[in-house]
Motif scaffolding. Structure first.
Motif, short mmCIF file in Angstrom:
data_model
loop_
_atom_site.label_atom_id
_atom_site.label_comp_id
_atom_site.label_asym_id
_atom_site.label_seq_id
_atom_site.Cartn_x
_atom_site.Cartn_y
_atom_site.Cartn_z
N TRP A 67 0.83 -1.20 0.00
CA TRP A 67 0.00 0.00 0.00
C TRP A 67 0.86 1.24 0.00
O TRP A 67 1.73 1.42 0.86
N SER A 68 0.64 2.13 -0.99
CA SER A 68 1.35 3.39 -1.05
C SER A 68 0.67 4.38 -0.12
O SER A 68 -0.56 4.56 -0.17
N ILE A 69 1.46 5.04 0.75
CA ILE A 69 0.85 5.91 1.75
C ILE A 69 0.39 7.24 1.16
O ILE A 69 -0.39 7.95 1.79
N GLY A 70 0.86 7.59 -0.04
CA GLY A 70 0.41 8.81 -0.70
C GLY A 70 0.93 10.07 -0.03
O GLY A 70 1.66 10.03 0.96
N GLU A 71 0.51 11.21 -0.55
CA GLU A 71 1.02 12.49 -0.05
C GLU A 71 0.56 12.79 1.37
O GLU A 71 1.30 13.36 2.17
N ARG A 72 -0.66 12.36 1.73
CA ARG A 72 -1.13 12.61 3.09
C ARG A 72 -0.37 11.74 4.08
O ARG A 72 -0.08 12.16 5.20
N GLY A 73 -0.05 10.53 3.68
CA GLY A 73 0.75 9.66 4.54
C GLY A 73 2.16 10.21 4.72
O GLY A 73 2.74 10.12 5.81
N VAL A 74 2.73 10.79 3.66
CA VAL A 74 4.06 11.42 3.76
C VAL A 74 4.00 12.58 4.75
O VAL A 74 4.91 12.78 5.56
N ALA A 75 2.91 13.35 4.69
CA ALA A 75 2.75 14.49 5.61
C ALA A 75 2.69 14.02 7.06
O ALA A 75 3.35 14.59 7.94
N VAL A 76 1.93 12.96 7.31
CA VAL A 76 1.84 12.43 8.67
C VAL A 76 3.19 11.91 9.14
O VAL A 76 3.61 12.16 10.28
N ALA A 77 3.91 11.20 8.25
CA ALA A 77 5.24 10.70 8.61
C ALA A 77 6.21 11.84 8.90
O ALA A 77 7.00 11.77 9.85
N ALA A 78 6.14 12.91 8.11
CA ALA A 78 7.02 14.07 8.34
C ALA A 78 6.69 14.74 9.67
O ALA A 78 7.60 15.17 10.40
N ILE A 79 5.42 14.83 10.01
CA ILE A 79 5.02 15.44 11.28
C ILE A 79 5.51 14.60 12.45
O ILE A 79 6.05 15.13 13.44
N LEU A 80 5.34 13.29 12.37
CA LEU A 80 5.80 12.40 13.44
C LEU A 80 7.32 12.49 13.60
O LEU A 80 7.83 12.49 14.72
N LEU A 81 8.02 12.58 12.48
CA LEU A 81 9.48 12.73 12.55
C LEU A 81 9.85 14.07 13.16
O LEU A 81 10.79 14.16 13.96
N MET A 82 9.12 15.12 12.82
CA MET A 82 9.36 16.43 13.42
C MET A 82 9.19 16.39 14.93
O MET A 82 10.04 16.90 15.68
N LEU A 83 8.13 15.76 15.39
CA LEU A 83 7.89 15.64 16.83
C LEU A 83 9.00 14.84 17.49
O LEU A 83 9.46 15.17 18.59
N ALA A 84 9.45 13.78 16.83
CA ALA A 84 10.53 12.95 17.38
C ALA A 84 11.83 13.75 17.50
O ALA A 84 12.57 13.60 18.48
N THR A 85 12.11 14.61 16.52
CA THR A 85 13.35 15.40 16.59
C THR A 85 13.27 16.44 17.70
O THR A 85 14.28 16.75 18.34
N LEU A 86 12.08 16.98 17.96
CA LEU A 86 11.93 17.92 19.07
C LEU A 86 12.16 17.24 20.41
O LEU A 86 12.81 17.79 21.30
N VAL A 87 11.63 16.02 20.55
CA VAL A 87 11.88 15.24 21.77
C VAL A 87 13.36 14.92 21.89
O VAL A 87 13.96 15.00 22.97
N PHE A 88 13.98 14.56 20.76
CA PHE A 88 15.41 14.27 20.75
C PHE A 88 16.21 15.47 21.22
O PHE A 88 17.16 15.33 22.02
#
Length: 307
Positions: A149-170
């Protein structure tokens, strides 16, 4: 102050994820670019906020991550999740090597070395046509997949947001760690830190490497978010924007890159009728921040909150 800061992170997570679920294609793209700018900004915050060093060439690592993902996925058929470790490895090694060389110099010489690195990467992307596609770049980069299953552009956005939150915690964990204390010690007094057994070159190289890796990861996500990459996307002005996001938001502040990224991404869109004056407007904004809020917007807000 721990509870308010945790609530800020939770509020940021809820707001961005809800927006990603509801936004149209245009605003979804802006959200992804903002999240990726935050990720690069957090890396620069490790470098600038903790060690006091400035790099104007991190767009080079951003480009390397993007081209690594683009080339491996389109030419060799690799999935995105396999290209991501390659981007991390390449940018980490190059970041460490550049750090070992560049960090032996100080002041304007360090800035000149990093600027030169950014230009080298940009012109390599233009000339290495059989890998990078030259000026035409690489197109039709596939979206990441989960199984079949391709996550599409909305899935990429969600993944980028989760990564952003992870970097802030880091970053929050890094500030409180022994390495974070060592970075600040080297920033404040290299001689005093050295007398306590801290190796300034090793500490600064680690900071440079971490910032390079975060820029490379953001670049990989940029490639799949836009589905094409060209050398013009990684010019010197983009590197300046990354630094501006940290300086305007607040160097050394956890949420400084978030505020700065929101400003540098949203301001050009809000003033799209004055696009030819974009550099002038950013210059005026930077002067205003340095004059009225030297610690950045986040620093000014924190001061008002304390009072």
């Amino acid at each position: 102050m721990k509870a308010p800061r945790d609530s800020i992170l939770m509020a940021l997570a809820a707001t961005t994820l809800v927006f990603a679920a509801m936004a149209d294609q245009y605003y979804l793209f802006l959200l992804v670019i903002g999240a990726l700018t935050v990720i690069v900004g957090v890396g620069l915050n490790v470098l600038m906020g903790l060690t006091g060093l400035v790099s104007f060439g991190h767009v080079g690592f951003y480009a390397i991550g993007a081209y690594a993902t683009a080339a491996l996925s389109t030419k060799l058929g690799w999935g995105f999740w396999w290209t991501l470790p390659v981007s991390i490895l390449i940018t980490g090694v190059l970041g460490a090597l550049l750090g070992l060389v560049a960090l032996r110099v100080k002041g304007p010489y360090l800035a000149m070395v990093t600027i030169a690195f950014g230009f080298v990467v940009e012109f390599t992307a233009v000339e290495w046509e059989h890998v990078t596609g030259g000026q035409n770049g690489i197109m039709n980069i596939p979206y990441p997949t989960l199984g079949s299953w391709s996550i599409g552009e909305r899935g990429v956005a969600v993944a980028a947001i989760l990564l952003m939150l992870a970097t802030l915690v880091f970053y929050k964990l890094m500030v409180r760690s022994s390495w974070g204390l060592a970075m600040r010690a080297v920033r404040d007094s290299e001689i005093a830190a050295g007398s306590m057994g801290v190796n300034p070159l090793a500490v600064r190289t680690l900071a440079f490497t971490l910032s390079a890796v975060l820029a490379g990861i953001a670049g990989s996500f940029y490639a799949v978010a836009t589905t094409f990459v060209t050398p013009s996307a990684f010019n010197f002005f983009q590197s300046i924007l990354f630094v501006l996001a940290v300086v305007i938001g607040g160097s050394g502040r956890t949420y400084g890159p978030v505020i700065g990224a929101a400003i540098v991404v949203a301001l050009p869109e809000a003033l799209s009728d004055f696009a030819e004056y974009r550099i002038l407007l950013f210059g005026i904004l930077l002067l205003a921040v340095l004059r009225f809020a030297p610690s950045g917007v986040a620093g000014a807000l924190a001061g008002r909150w304390s009072r």
